[in-house]
Design an enzyme around this catalytic site. Sequence first.
Site, PDB file in Angstrom:
ATOM      1  N   HIS A  24       0.833  -1.220   0.000  1.00  0.00           N
ATOM      2  CA  HIS A  24       0.000   0.000   0.000  1.00  0.00           C
ATOM      3  C   HIS A  24       0.861   1.262   0.000  1.00  0.00           C
ATOM      4  O   HIS A  24       0.478   2.283   0.561  1.00  0.00           O
ATOM      5  CB  HIS A  24      -0.961   0.014   1.187  1.00  0.00           C
ATOM      6  CG  HIS A  24      -1.720  -1.270   1.332  1.00  0.00           C
ATOM      7  ND1 HIS A  24      -2.867  -1.550   0.641  1.00  0.00           N
ATOM      8  CD2 HIS A  24      -1.445  -2.377   2.070  1.00  0.00           C
ATOM      9  CE1 HIS A  24      -3.290  -2.768   0.951  1.00  0.00           C
ATOM     10  NE2 HIS A  24      -2.441  -3.297   1.814  1.00  0.00           N
TER      11      HIS A  24
ATOM     12  N   SER B  33      14.571  21.562 -15.916  1.00  0.00           N
ATOM     13  CA  SER B  33      13.395  22.361 -16.238  1.00  0.00           C
ATOM     14  C   SER B  33      13.859  23.681 -16.822  1.00  0.00           C
ATOM     15  O   SER B  33      14.884  24.222 -16.414  1.00  0.00           O
ATOM     16  CB  SER B  33      12.575  22.591 -14.969  1.00  0.00           C
ATOM     17  OG  SER B  33      11.763  23.731 -15.132  1.00  0.00           O
TER      18      SER B  33
ATOM     19  N   LYS C 145      15.545  21.668 -10.689  1.00  0.00           N
ATOM     20  CA  LYS C 145      14.918  20.395 -11.039  1.00  0.00           C
ATOM     21  C   LYS C 145      15.829  19.438 -11.809  1.00  0.00           C
ATOM     22  O   LYS C 145      16.625  19.844 -12.635  1.00  0.00           O
ATOM     23  CB  LYS C 145      13.668  20.643 -11.898  1.00  0.00           C
ATOM     24  CG  LYS C 145      12.607  21.451 -11.204  1.00  0.00           C
ATOM     25  CD  LYS C 145      11.630  20.588 -10.447  1.00  0.00           C
ATOM     26  CE  LYS C 145      10.884  19.691 -11.388  1.00  0.00           C
ATOM     27  NZ  LYS C 145       9.700  19.122 -10.798  1.00  0.00           N
TER      28      LYS C 145
ATOM     29  N   GLU D 266       9.868   8.175 -16.941  1.00  0.00           N
ATOM     30  CA  GLU D 266       8.508   8.671 -17.200  1.00  0.00           C
ATOM     31  C   GLU D 266       8.057   8.309 -18.612  1.00  0.00           C
ATOM     32  O   GLU D 266       6.906   7.936 -18.843  1.00  0.00           O
ATOM     33  CB  GLU D 266       8.440  10.194 -16.984  1.00  0.00           C
ATOM     34  CG  GLU D 266       8.503  10.582 -15.514  1.00  0.00           C
ATOM     35  CD  GLU D 266       8.553  12.096 -15.299  1.00  0.00           C
ATOM     36  OE1 GLU D 266       8.172  12.857 -16.203  1.00  0.00           O
ATOM     37  OE2 GLU D 266       8.996  12.502 -14.211  1.00  0.00           O
TER      38      GLU D 266
END
Length: 470
Positions: free
Chosen positions: A166, A287, A293, A300
């Site tokens: 979980h 970024s 970043k 991804e």
Amino acid sequence: MTEPPQQNDSGHKAWSGRFAEPVSDLVKRYTASVSFDRRMALQDIRGSLAHARMLARQSIISAQDLADIERGMEQIHGEVARDEFVWNLDDEDVHLNIEKRLTALVGDAGKRLHTGRSRNDQVATDIRLWLRDAIDEIVELIAGFQRNLLDLAETHAATPLPGFTHLQVAQPVTFGHHLLAYYEMTRRDTARFADCRHRLNQLPLGAAALAGTSFAIDRGYVAKELGFDGVCENSLDAVSDRDFAIEFCACCSLTMTHLSRLSEELILWMNPAVGFIDLADRFCTGSSIMPQKKNPDVPELVRGKTGRVVGSLVALLTLMKGQPLAYNKDNQEDKEPLFDAADTVRDTLTIYADMITGISVKPEAMRAALAKGYATATDLADYLVKKGMPFRDAHEVVARAVRAAEAAEVDLADLTLAQMQAFSALIGPDVFDVLTVEGSLAARNHVGGTAPAQVRAAIARARSALGKTT
Ligand code: ARG
């Protein structure tokens, strides 16, 4: 009696003797497949050569015709390999382009090649040959990924990581053990691809358009020449079903799904709030607006491209479901999803094998997360059971101990013996052995368990299995 249709002058096609008017440019583009099926050119040539050799052996064409066809095909092979072949939209698909070029090079022998066959069994053969090569390559790439995964797993065979259920800390596992889960998934992927290859490796040629051919062909010979295990037993099935392509896309979808899950974990682990790993810069981007970043773009995209491959699977299933026997032009739509799925899986596996070597592990962060998560609570319950307490009662006792530790903002192992004994008189000084992460890991010492010794043994088994298959 009707007049025979007029021969149209422009754009004479292999089948246009039957037609009274040419198709529009748009319809030509709409119905042509050469822009994408030219990828099967070498398979097409291979299949044609085997067919021609069989025709000559059976005395359906002459030895001279065969020699001409072989000579012409050798030249075409070179042109294709050097990217010099001139593909023509007017000739619709890869098959007609090559046949037309052959005829231009060698004359009548080229026109005899199509004896006893149809583009329907020809294309089904080409796709199978193409897929066979694609599968062999993918299986190799999975092995490369697995080798790098095993190396990393070995380095971290004893590195404690919070195992989650979980998405919350559950029990300690080793990072190596966690990685081996992906070895197992991809091992099944390899077996699935091999199974798919085995089932598709039957020769469609000889089915001709749908009913077989009136020539005395030798399908067994062609099958052998092309490395097929046998021949498709039913001509209607041979030219019309694409279940092998669907299976292939299903195999690709599962492989991508496994890599997508690993990607999701890499993304989570390298989130600064978690910080379990860092990923080499070459798989990340920055970024344009936020200077701090470092985005895990490659994982991804793997996650994103999984949707694309599943899309190919769904496209092919949908393509097939409404088709009556036998061949329908719908089937021409099978190639782009198929090629795209194969390309995506190949690229993903190639990049992933390298990305595994670009993972740097932060064991301190993993250990800190374990301490915060009461990851050895189950070990305390097991301890009480071994001292004679029924498991349900032990669960209750430990839950109370965790609540007390939580209130005091300490780990279970930080409670004193006296504090522990307040929860159960069965607890003795040996309790601290089971409350440590190392004790918890070492205790799970059976095949499939996370004890470092078991992880090392699993890696050794995996290495020897990999050595055998590749
Ligand atoms: N380009 C076609 C395909 O991909 C080849 C078979 C065409 N057969 C036909 N009867 N139109 O399926």
